[in-house]
Design an enzyme around this catalytic site. Structure first.
Site, PDB file in Angstrom:
ATOM      1  N   SER A  28      13.622   0.277 -98.688  1.00 29.27           N
ATOM      2  CA  SER A  28      13.482  -0.885 -99.577  1.00 29.27           C
ATOM      3  C   SER A  28      14.888  -1.348 -99.933  1.00 29.27           C
ATOM      4  O   SER A  28      15.836  -0.545 -99.895  1.00 29.27           O
ATOM      5  CB  SER A  28      12.737  -0.483-100.847  1.00 29.27           C
ATOM      6  OG  SER A  28      12.913  -1.460-101.856  1.00 29.27           O
TER       7      SER A  28
ATOM      8  N   TYR B 241      10.497   4.960-108.252  1.00 26.96           N
ATOM      9  CA  TYR B 241      10.483   4.265-106.958  1.00 26.96           C
ATOM     10  C   TYR B 241      11.916   4.112-106.405  1.00 26.96           C
ATOM     11  O   TYR B 241      12.174   4.430-105.240  1.00 26.96           O
ATOM     12  CB  TYR B 241       9.838   2.884-107.141  1.00 26.96           C
ATOM     13  CG  TYR B 241       9.659   2.090-105.866  1.00 26.96           C
ATOM     14  CD1 TYR B 241       8.578   2.335-105.016  1.00 26.96           C
ATOM     15  CD2 TYR B 241      10.565   1.094-105.501  1.00 26.96           C
ATOM     16  CE1 TYR B 241       8.410   1.590-103.852  1.00 26.96           C
ATOM     17  CE2 TYR B 241      10.398   0.355-104.337  1.00 26.96           C
ATOM     18  CZ  TYR B 241       9.314   0.605-103.522  1.00 26.96           C
ATOM     19  OH  TYR B 241       9.152  -0.131-102.363  1.00 26.96           O
TER      20      TYR B 241
HETATM   21  P1  NAD Z   1       0.544  -1.527 -99.435  1.00 32.09           P
HETATM   22  O1  NAD Z   1       0.089  -1.027-100.746  1.00 32.09           O
HETATM   23  O2  NAD Z   1      -0.143  -2.708 -98.836  1.00 32.09           O
HETATM   24  O3  NAD Z   1       0.525  -0.366 -98.354  1.00 32.09           O
HETATM   25  C1  NAD Z   1       0.853   0.973 -98.667  1.00 32.09           C
HETATM   26  C2  NAD Z   1       0.154   1.867 -97.672  1.00 32.09           C
HETATM   27  O4  NAD Z   1       0.499   3.234 -97.940  1.00 32.09           O
HETATM   28  C3  NAD Z   1      -1.362   1.770 -97.784  1.00 32.09           C
HETATM   29  O5  NAD Z   1      -1.927   1.787 -96.492  1.00 32.09           O
HETATM   30  C4  NAD Z   1      -1.715   3.035 -98.539  1.00 32.09           C
HETATM   31  O6  NAD Z   1      -3.025   3.463 -98.279  1.00 32.09           O
HETATM   32  C5  NAD Z   1      -0.693   3.986 -97.950  1.00 32.09           C
HETATM   33  N1  NAD Z   1      -0.553   5.207 -98.731  1.00 32.09           N
HETATM   34  C6  NAD Z   1      -0.327   5.344-100.070  1.00 32.09           C
HETATM   35  N2  NAD Z   1      -0.303   6.650-100.387  1.00 32.09           N
HETATM   36  C7  NAD Z   1      -0.502   7.346 -99.235  1.00 32.09           C
HETATM   37  C8  NAD Z   1      -0.575   8.729 -98.927  1.00 32.09           C
HETATM   38  N3  NAD Z   1      -0.439   9.667 -99.874  1.00 32.09           N
HETATM   39  N4  NAD Z   1      -0.788   9.082 -97.636  1.00 32.09           N
HETATM   40  C9  NAD Z   1      -0.938   8.141 -96.667  1.00 32.09           C
HETATM   41  N5  NAD Z   1      -0.881   6.827 -96.909  1.00 32.09           N
HETATM   42  C10 NAD Z   1      -0.665   6.434 -98.189  1.00 32.09           C
HETATM   43  O7  NAD Z   1       2.090  -1.834 -99.633  1.00 32.09           O
HETATM   44  P2  NAD Z   1       3.214  -2.315 -98.593  1.00 32.09           P
HETATM   45  O8  NAD Z   1       3.985  -3.350 -99.279  1.00 32.09           O
HETATM   46  O9  NAD Z   1       2.646  -2.592 -97.256  1.00 32.09           O
HETATM   47  O10 NAD Z   1       4.144  -1.009 -98.552  1.00 32.09           O
HETATM   48  C11 NAD Z   1       4.478  -0.322 -97.355  1.00 32.09           C
HETATM   49  C12 NAD Z   1       5.860   0.269 -97.484  1.00 32.09           C
HETATM   50  O11 NAD Z   1       6.832  -0.785 -97.598  1.00 32.09           O
HETATM   51  C13 NAD Z   1       6.070   1.151 -98.733  1.00 32.09           C
HETATM   52  O12 NAD Z   1       6.849   2.273 -98.390  1.00 32.09           O
HETATM   53  C14 NAD Z   1       6.830   0.244 -99.678  1.00 32.09           C
HETATM   54  O13 NAD Z   1       7.623   0.965-100.597  1.00 32.09           O
HETATM   55  C15 NAD Z   1       7.677  -0.526 -98.681  1.00 32.09           C
HETATM   56  N6  NAD Z   1       8.215  -1.781 -99.224  1.00 32.09           N
HETATM   57  C16 NAD Z   1       7.387  -2.839 -99.517  1.00 32.09           C
HETATM   58  C17 NAD Z   1       7.969  -4.003-100.020  1.00 32.09           C
HETATM   59  C18 NAD Z   1       7.137  -5.225-100.342  1.00 32.09           C
HETATM   60  O14 NAD Z   1       7.689  -6.191-100.886  1.00 32.09           O
HETATM   61  N7  NAD Z   1       5.848  -5.258-100.027  1.00 32.09           N
HETATM   62  C19 NAD Z   1       9.339  -4.090-100.221  1.00 32.09           C
HETATM   63  C20 NAD Z   1      10.137  -2.991 -99.933  1.00 32.09           C
HETATM   64  C21 NAD Z   1       9.571  -1.840 -99.418  1.00 32.09           C
END
Ligand code: NAD
Length: 281
Positions: A166, A179
């Protein structure tokens, strides 16, 4: 520019088959960024193992959508923070696919609170999924990559790992210390592992997304007011779509980036350019 929460970027170019014949496991792949990565990999010709922890139907939908691209796909339910479940998942996926060439460690979550009210459970939950989960999955993938070694007809590398980090691996985030700490930890995990495993031709890198339109951050973009406030942090003037990350992941897992080792690719529309300083601070 007139920006609203419904602003959509034009479609990205069609993906070439940069990953033909490769086998990938993507964690947290039934939602958001993980789902987009899994589908981009399928379009690029990779077989995909779809990890998820909850939401059987959503996982099955991703499996069907990947198969429609002409590749093999299967769903694996496992909590990435649980050592036994991670080990079982890798065993099953390797048995089903023959081996693995790529891991995208994407699963992650937030449990936000001001420091004085943050519970130890909230701290542990975020660190165990976001950071310990990356350790457990990387260890299992590296064991398989080392066992198998390079298959030159498939890839120059013995294996590739992409850690989903991130912008908060470098930008501090008040009210989200669990986080931000987990993402800062991912940076050192990734770089130290990259240094350790490069001699075995294992390439380990991170993608650091900025603001991407997914369920994790709905309140940051789902009203015009929230969207416009968010845009003050994004010089490029639009929110990122999950496909923006999927396409970068394909490129970073492909031999086009064979000499990229231990790097973080920021995919953030310029969020890390400190836009508050654009009018001289
Ligand atoms: P999201 O909530 O749509 O997806 C998160 C996924 O992780 C889901 O499929 C959830 O079921 C899974 N998950 C959660 N706990 C879990 C566990 N214990 N075991 C297996 N799977 C698990 O959110 P996203 O935005 O797609 O996030 C994905 C990644 O991207 C994360 O690591 C998040 O920190 C990172 N991220 C997202 C953003 C953003 O703006 N969306 C920005 C920076 C980083």
């Amino acid at each position: 520019m007139n920006s609203t929460s419904t602003t959509q970027a034009p479609p990205l170019p069609t993906l070439p088959k940069l990953l033909a014949g490769q086998k990938a496991l993507v964690t947290g792949a039934n939602s958001g960024i993980g789902k987009a990565v899994a589908l981009a990999f399928a379009k690029a010709g990779a077989d995909v193992a779809i990890n998820y922890v909850a939401g059987d139907d959503a996982a099955q939908e991703v499996v069907e959508a990947a198969k429609a691209e002409g590749v093999k796909a299967a769903a694996y339910k496992a909590d990435v923070a649980d050592e036994g479940q991670v080990e079982d998942m890798f065993k099953q996926a390797i048995a089903a696919f023959g081996t693995l060439d790529i891991l995208v460690s994407n699963a992650g979550l937030q449990r936000d609170a001001a420091i004085e009210s943050m519970t130890l459970d909230q701290w542990h939950k975020v660190l165990s999924v976001n950071l310990t989960g990356q350790f457990l999955c990387a260890r299992a993938a590296i064991r398989e990559f080392k066992r198998r070694g390079v298959r030159p007809e498939i890839s120059r590398a013995a294996g590739k790992i992409i850690c989903m980090s991130s912008v908060h691996q470098t930008i501090p985030w008040a009210g989200h210390v669990n986080y931000a700490s987990s993402k800062g930890g991912i940076m050192q995990l990734m770089e130290s592992l990259a240094q350790e495993c490069a001699p075995d031709r294992i390439r380990i890198n991170s993608i650091a997304p900025g603001a991407i339109r997914t369920p994790i951050n709905t309140t940051a973009w789902d009203t015009p007011e929230a969207y416009d406030k968010l845009m003050q942090l994004v010089p490029y003037g639009r929110i990122g779509e999950p496909e923006d990350i999927g396409h970068v992941a394909v490129w970073l897992a492909s031999d086009h980036t064979d000499y990229i080792v231990g790097s973080t690719i920021f995919v953030d529309g310029g969020m890390t350019l400190y836009p508050g300083f654009s009018t001289n601070g």
